[in-house]
Design a protein around this motif. Structure first.
Motif, PDB file in Angstrom:
ATOM      1  N   ILE A   1       0.651  -1.410  -0.041  1.00 50.13           N
ATOM      2  CA  ILE A   1      -0.050   0.282  -0.252  1.00 50.13           C
ATOM      3  C   ILE A   1       0.886   0.803   0.204  1.00 50.13           C
ATOM      4  O   ILE A   1       0.645   2.519  -0.500  1.00 50.13           O
ATOM      5  N   ILE A   2       1.986   1.243   0.148  1.00 53.62           N
ATOM      6  CA  ILE A   2       3.192   2.418   0.521  1.00 53.62           C
ATOM      7  C   ILE A   2       3.646   2.400   0.040  1.00 53.62           C
ATOM      8  O   ILE A   2       4.719   3.300  -0.102  1.00 53.62           O
ATOM      9  N   ALA A   3       3.626   1.758  -1.080  1.00 56.47           N
ATOM     10  CA  ALA A   3       4.902   1.597  -2.835  1.00 56.47           C
ATOM     11  C   ALA A   3       4.916   2.686  -3.137  1.00 56.47           C
ATOM     12  O   ALA A   3       3.633   3.883  -2.754  1.00 56.47           O
ATOM     13  N   PRO A   4       5.518   3.343  -4.066  1.00 54.57           N
ATOM     14  CA  PRO A   4       5.797   4.627  -4.163  1.00 54.57           C
ATOM     15  C   PRO A   4       4.971   4.616  -5.477  1.00 54.57           C
ATOM     16  O   PRO A   4       4.648   5.659  -5.869  1.00 54.57           O
ATOM     17  N   ASP A   5       4.478   4.095  -6.095  1.00 55.34           N
ATOM     18  CA  ASP A   5       3.547   3.924  -7.284  1.00 55.34           C
ATOM     19  C   ASP A   5       1.841   3.752  -6.574  1.00 55.34           C
ATOM     20  O   ASP A   5       1.364   3.623  -7.520  1.00 55.34           O
TER      21      ASP A   5
END
Length: 204
Positions: free
Chosen positions: A49-53
């Motif tokens: 969920i917190i990935a850059p994309d």
């Protein structure tokens, strides 16, 4: 399949229906991010969920559940928030969902299925710590997004006048493990239908 399991399976139908009526690429990407986010959260895949994309660099969450409203800032704070929810079963229903350039607004009925002891920790007044309860209320979920269709935060406002609490027989309950299975199943179907990186602006 009991009523709670069916409700978890059906929770993203309004998003799918709105996506079918949505043309603007930014709006479609926001809805797909939202759709994926809910399944990742339900599956316990918080790191994705917190990935850059998926998420902007400095998200801000404003949460007014129970008796202890909170502001959570930054990706590590968001991770801590998700992990703090613990073994509650969560889902939503009865959406009034809209999407705009700035993000999503969804008035929903938000549901929790949890032990009395866990509900007391977040400020709900339940009679028995060792019994199971279904807690639900109308809430406004306002999720701002950036120009890349990445989540900027969550603003979760509870209508406390609509709060309902019912005791549930444990034989009717759905387990957190089963909820995670359902979300992983639904996420797999979504990925198979939409292809890699389907939530990224320009891919939808």
């Amino acid at each position: 399949m009991n009523r709670f399991e069916r409700a978890v399976y059906d929770c993203m139908r309004p998003t799918a229906e709105l996506l079918e009526r949505t043309v603007k690429p930014l709006h479609r990407a926001i809805l797909l991010n939202f759709w994926r986010h809910v399944h990742l959260e339900g599956a316990g895949e918080y790191e994705q969920i917190i990935a850059p994309d998926m998420m902007a660099d400095h998200p801000v969450y404003r949460v007014s559940w129970g008796a202890n409203p909170a502001v959570i800032e930054g990706k590590q704070g968001v991770l801590g928030f998700y992990r703090s929810v613990g073994e509650a079963v969560l889902w939503h229903s009865d959406d009034r969902l809209a999407v705009e350039d700035w993000g999503i607004c969804d008035e929903i009925t938000f549901h929790q299925l949890a032990a009395g002891a866990d509900l007391r920790l977040i400020g709900y007044d339940v009679e028995h710590a060792d019994r199971l309860y279904h807690v639900y209320s109308r809430q406004a979920f306002i999720w701002p997004y950036d120009a890349q269709a990445r989540l900027v935060g969550e603003h979760l406002y509870e209508d406390k006048t609509s709060l309902q609490i019912e005791e549930v027989d444990r034989s009717e309950a759905i387990t957190p493990a089963r909820v995670r299975e359902i979300h992983r199943e639904q996420l797999g179907k979504l990925e198979a239908a939409r292809g890699p990186k389907f939530w990224v602006l320009g891919r939808s």
